[in-house]
Motif scaffolding. Structure first.
Motif, short mmCIF file in Angstrom:
data_model
loop_
_atom_site.label_atom_id
_atom_site.label_comp_id
_atom_site.label_asym_id
_atom_site.label_seq_id
_atom_site.Cartn_x
_atom_site.Cartn_y
_atom_site.Cartn_z
N VAL A 78 0.84 -1.21 0.00
CA VAL A 78 0.00 0.00 0.00
C VAL A 78 0.87 1.25 0.00
CG1 VAL A 78 -1.71 1.30 1.33
CG2 VAL A 78 -1.94 -1.17 1.10
N GLU A 79 1.93 1.27 0.83
CA GLU A 79 2.83 2.42 0.85
C GLU A 79 3.55 2.57 -0.49
OE1 GLU A 79 3.08 0.32 3.70
OE2 GLU A 79 2.10 1.68 5.12
N ARG A 80 3.95 1.45 -1.09
CA ARG A 80 4.61 1.52 -2.41
C ARG A 80 3.65 2.09 -3.45
NH1 ARG A 80 5.95 -3.19 -0.47
NH2 ARG A 80 8.07 -3.58 0.18
N ASP A 81 2.38 1.68 -3.38
CA ASP A 81 1.39 2.22 -4.32
C ASP A 81 1.18 3.72 -4.13
OD1 ASP A 81 1.05 -0.28 -5.43
OD2 ASP A 81 -0.76 -0.75 -4.27
N ARG A 82 1.22 4.17 -2.88
CA ARG A 82 1.08 5.61 -2.62
C ARG A 82 2.25 6.39 -3.21
NH1 ARG A 82 -0.81 4.62 3.44
NH2 ARG A 82 -3.03 4.39 3.06
N VAL A 83 3.46 5.86 -3.03
CA VAL A 83 4.65 6.54 -3.59
C VAL A 83 4.58 6.52 -5.11
CG1 VAL A 83 7.17 6.49 -3.74
CG2 VAL A 83 6.05 6.07 -1.55
N ALA A 84 4.13 5.43 -5.69
CA ALA A 84 4.00 5.36 -7.15
C ALA A 84 3.02 6.42 -7.65
CB ALA A 84 3.53 3.96 -7.57
N ALA A 85 1.92 6.62 -6.91
CA ALA A 85 0.95 7.65 -7.29
C ALA A 85 1.57 9.05 -7.22
CB ALA A 85 -0.29 7.56 -6.40
N ALA B 144 11.37 6.94 1.09
CA ALA B 144 11.54 8.38 1.29
C ALA B 144 12.64 8.93 0.38
CB ALA B 144 11.86 8.67 2.75
N ARG B 145 13.70 8.17 0.13
CA ARG B 145 14.78 8.63 -0.74
C ARG B 145 14.30 8.86 -2.17
NH1 ARG B 145 17.89 5.42 2.71
NH2 ARG B 145 17.65 3.52 1.49
N ALA C 285 12.76 12.40 -2.05
CA ALA C 285 13.46 13.40 -1.22
C ALA C 285 13.68 14.72 -1.97
CB ALA C 285 14.80 12.84 -0.75
N ASP C 286 13.89 14.70 -3.29
CA ASP C 286 14.15 15.93 -4.04
C ASP C 286 12.89 16.53 -4.64
OD1 ASP C 286 13.83 13.80 -5.81
OD2 ASP C 286 15.20 14.65 -7.30
N LEU C 287 11.73 16.03 -4.25
CA LEU C 287 10.45 16.53 -4.76
C LEU C 287 9.71 17.25 -3.65
CD1 LEU C 287 9.44 13.28 -6.66
CD2 LEU C 287 10.34 15.38 -7.66
N PRO C 288 8.79 18.17 -4.00
CA PRO C 288 8.01 18.86 -2.96
C PRO C 288 7.27 17.86 -2.07
CG PRO C 288 7.64 19.87 -5.09
CD PRO C 288 8.44 18.62 -5.33
N ASP C 289 7.11 18.27 -0.80
CA ASP C 289 6.49 17.37 0.18
C ASP C 289 5.06 17.02 -0.18
OD1 ASP C 289 8.74 17.21 1.71
OD2 ASP C 289 8.14 18.83 3.06
N VAL C 290 4.74 15.77 0.00
CA VAL C 290 3.39 15.26 -0.13
C VAL C 290 3.19 14.29 1.03
CG1 VAL C 290 1.82 13.88 -1.54
CG2 VAL C 290 3.40 15.46 -2.64
N ASP C 291 2.12 14.46 1.77
CA ASP C 291 1.86 13.57 2.90
C ASP C 291 1.35 12.24 2.36
OD1 ASP C 291 1.31 12.31 5.24
OD2 ASP C 291 -0.14 13.81 5.96
N LEU C 292 2.23 11.24 2.35
CA LEU C 292 1.89 9.95 1.76
C LEU C 292 0.79 9.23 2.54
CD1 LEU C 292 5.43 8.62 0.83
CD2 LEU C 292 3.76 9.77 -0.62
N ARG C 293 0.66 9.51 3.83
CA ARG C 293 -0.38 8.83 4.61
C ARG C 293 -1.77 9.34 4.25
NH1 ARG C 293 2.53 10.01 10.01
NH2 ARG C 293 3.35 11.54 8.60
N GLN C 294 -1.85 10.54 3.68
CA GLN C 294 -3.15 11.10 3.30
C GLN C 294 -3.53 10.77 1.87
OE1 GLN C 294 -5.07 12.44 5.59
NE2 GLN C 294 -3.42 12.02 7.02
N GLN D 283 -4.91 8.85 -1.18
CA GLN D 283 -5.92 7.81 -1.37
C GLN D 283 -5.47 6.89 -2.50
OE1 GLN D 283 -8.70 7.25 0.43
NE2 GLN D 283 -7.94 8.85 1.79
N VAL D 284 -5.50 5.60 -2.23
CA VAL D 284 -5.17 4.61 -3.24
C VAL D 284 -6.48 4.04 -3.76
CG1 VAL D 284 -4.00 2.42 -3.65
CG2 VAL D 284 -3.01 4.07 -2.08
N ALA D 285 -6.58 3.92 -5.07
CA ALA D 285 -7.80 3.38 -5.66
C ALA D 285 -8.01 1.96 -5.15
CB ALA D 285 -7.70 3.38 -7.18
N LYS D 286 -9.23 1.71 -4.69
CA LYS D 286 -9.54 0.38 -4.16
C LYS D 286 -10.29 -0.41 -5.21
CE LYS D 286 -9.49 1.60 0.64
NZ LYS D 286 -10.12 1.49 1.92
N VAL D 287 -9.92 -1.68 -5.34
CA VAL D 287 -10.57 -2.57 -6.28
C VAL D 287 -11.73 -3.24 -5.54
CG1 VAL D 287 -10.25 -4.59 -7.74
CG2 VAL D 287 -8.38 -2.97 -7.44
#
Length: 144
Positions: A12-19, A52-53, A56-65, A67-71
């Motif tokens: 789920v965290e990997r999917d959020r970072v991918a988004a 996080a790495r 790291a060079d991109l503007p902050d985005v709160d990954l916990r907030q 939303q990942v598309a749910k199937v």
């Protein structure tokens, strides 16, 4: 509870970072080559620190907030196991090659040769069909 960089990340965290990476690519902060490199690293990452790495060079985005598309559950239940799809693909490829060989032999010999590809594709296909119909979805069995 805050996550330490050594803590293992989930899919789920990997999917959020991918988004997040897709969004930054869409607005022009990352080129497609950079996006593809980071995406490759993303799915090799195991910890929050490695994730996080990647941003790291991109503007902050709160990954916990994010939303990942749910199937929907119904779509997951109907989805065929990847191994079964691969088995059907192998069966189709082998059957096609055998029928092509049979056709070439029949055409070049001048008479109809016995349709021996049936003996290759028949039993294999029956086993796959029974496995597909009665085998069930392995992912659903694990959840039960």
């Amino acid at each position: 509870m805050s996550q330490s960089p050594e803590m293992r990340a989930s899919d789920v965290e990997r999917d959020r970072v991918a988004a997040v990476l897709r969004e930054h690519t869409a607005v022009g902060r990352l080129t497609m080559d950079e996006f593809n490199e980071r995406l490759e690293q993303l799915y090799k990452s195991k910890t929050y620190g490695e994730l996080a790495r990647l941003t790291a060079d991109l503007p902050d985005v709160d990954l916990r907030q994010r939303q990942v598309a749910k199937v929907p559950e119904a779509a997951v239940a109907k989805k065929q196991h990847a191994g079964m799809r691969a088995a059907w693909g192998a069966w189709a490829m082998a059957s096609s090659i055998n029928w092509a060989i049979w056709l070439i032999i029949s055409v070049t010999s001048g008479d109809m040769v016995y349709p021996w590809p049936l003996w290759v594709m028949g039993p294999w296909g029956v086993i796959l069909l029974v496995s597909s119909v009665f085998g069930g979805n392995e992912d659903n069995k694990k959840k039960s």
